[in-house]
Write a protein that holds these residues in place. Structure first.
Motif, PDB file in Angstrom:
ATOM      1  N   THR A   1       0.819  -1.209   0.000  1.00  0.00           N
ATOM      2  CA  THR A   1       0.000   0.000   0.000  1.00  0.00           C
ATOM      3  C   THR A   1       0.855   1.262   0.000  1.00  0.00           C
ATOM      4  N   THR A   2       1.963   1.219   0.726  1.00  0.00           N
ATOM      5  CA  THR A   2       2.860   2.377   0.777  1.00  0.00           C
ATOM      6  C   THR A   2       3.343   2.737  -0.618  1.00  0.00           C
TER       7      THR A   2
ATOM      8  N   GLN B   1       1.886   2.040  -3.477  1.00  0.00           N
ATOM      9  CA  GLN B   1       0.764   2.530  -4.275  1.00  0.00           C
ATOM     10  C   GLN B   1       0.467   4.001  -3.977  1.00  0.00           C
ATOM     11  N   VAL B   2       0.439   4.328  -2.684  1.00  0.00           N
ATOM     12  CA  VAL B   2       0.148   5.706  -2.287  1.00  0.00           C
ATOM     13  C   VAL B   2       1.249   6.655  -2.750  1.00  0.00           C
TER      14      VAL B   2
ATOM     15  N   VAL C   1       1.174   7.229  -6.584  1.00  0.00           N
ATOM     16  CA  VAL C   1       0.125   8.163  -7.014  1.00  0.00           C
ATOM     17  C   VAL C   1       0.521   9.594  -6.687  1.00  0.00           C
ATOM     18  N   LEU C   2       0.992   9.827  -5.455  1.00  0.00           N
ATOM     19  CA  LEU C   2       1.397  11.175  -5.047  1.00  0.00           C
ATOM     20  C   LEU C   2       2.569  11.676  -5.886  1.00  0.00           C
TER      21      LEU C   2
END
Length: 254
Positions: free
Chosen positions: A129-130, A132-133, A136-137
């Motif tokens: 998840t890290t 992925q986030v 995106v950022l």
């Protein structure tokens, strides 16, 4: 809101109708992508890649295939850049390399290369998840880099990194969206062509690969036209720039 809708509508027309029109008005542009794509397909057929799915997977990284693959990727990039220049203000002399703002363009290439390398490094040290986030950022944060590169390519000497970040977010978003809208469906169809060709008779394989080469040329024209349309917010200049290479368009001084 009406201005945004007009920009999107104009961008779609330029991307898909304008991009396809290059087969008529500047056929050498799609040929930059079509010819090396077809030459690689010849090598793939000769290697027996389409004999079966197993054969395709086994030969996917074959050195002979990739020797042609690098030429194909170069041709694709050149076609995208040429299409962007054609619809971005240099229609009557898109081929004239003097109208590119070379200093800013080379700087933009270098900066974008560093941005890409950092993105790759993040993918190596993060996960789940890290990742992925952060991805995106990071993509959002570096989005203006797109028009920082496209502006000098089109001859817009006023496009700087600062300007890309202070007033270029909307055009960066539109350029990126049109680029991906042109690329993703065509790329899926491109991959489907290869899948359909596996295990088929020779005549079918040759037919599919001929069509696939034309598709790649069309995809390149769409992608480049989308970049130009987004850069000028759906209203790319109809004529070329002045002697200095600066496009004659109100947005170039915005």
């Amino acid at each position: 809101m009406n201005a945004v809708i007009r920009a999107i509508g104009g961008g779609l027309r330029t991307t898909f109708i304008g991009g396809a029109s290059l087969f008529r008005f500047a056929p050498i542009i799609p040929l930059l992508a079509i010819v090396p794509e077809f030459v690689q397909h010849i090598a793939e057929i000769k290697l027996g890649m389409f004999a079966s799915k197993d054969a395709f997977n086994a030969l996917a990284m074959d050195p002979t295939r990739w020797a042609f693959g690098y030429a194909k990727l170069t041709g694709l990039a050149l076609a995208i850049f040429a299409a962007a220049r054609f619809h971005g203000g240099a229609r009557h002399r898109w081929w004239d390399l003097r109208t590119i703002a070379w200093g800013p363009f080379l700087i933009a290439i270098g900066v974008n290369a560093v941005v890409t390398a950092i993105g790759y490094a993040l993918g190596q040290v993060l996960s789940g998840t890290t990742l992925q986030v952060v991805t995106v950022l990071y993509q959002i944060a570096t989005l203006p880099m797109l028009i920082f590169l496209v502006g000098p390519l089109l001859g817009d000497r006023s496009m700087t990194l600062r300007r890309a970040y202070t007033s270029g977010w909307l055009r960066a978003l539109l350029a990126g969206a049109l680029f991906m809208l042109a690329a993703l469906p065509a790329q899926q169809l491109h991959q489907l062509d290869h899948t359909l060709a596996m295990g088929q008779p020779s005549a079918v394989v040759w037919g599919l690969m001929t069509w696939d080469s034309l598709l790649v040329g069309l995809m390149a024209c769409w992608m480049g036209s989308g970049l130009a349309a987004g850069y000028w917010l759906g209203r790319p200049p109809a004529t070329g720039g002045d002697r200095s290479g600066t496009p004659i368009h109100p947005a170039s001084t915005a």
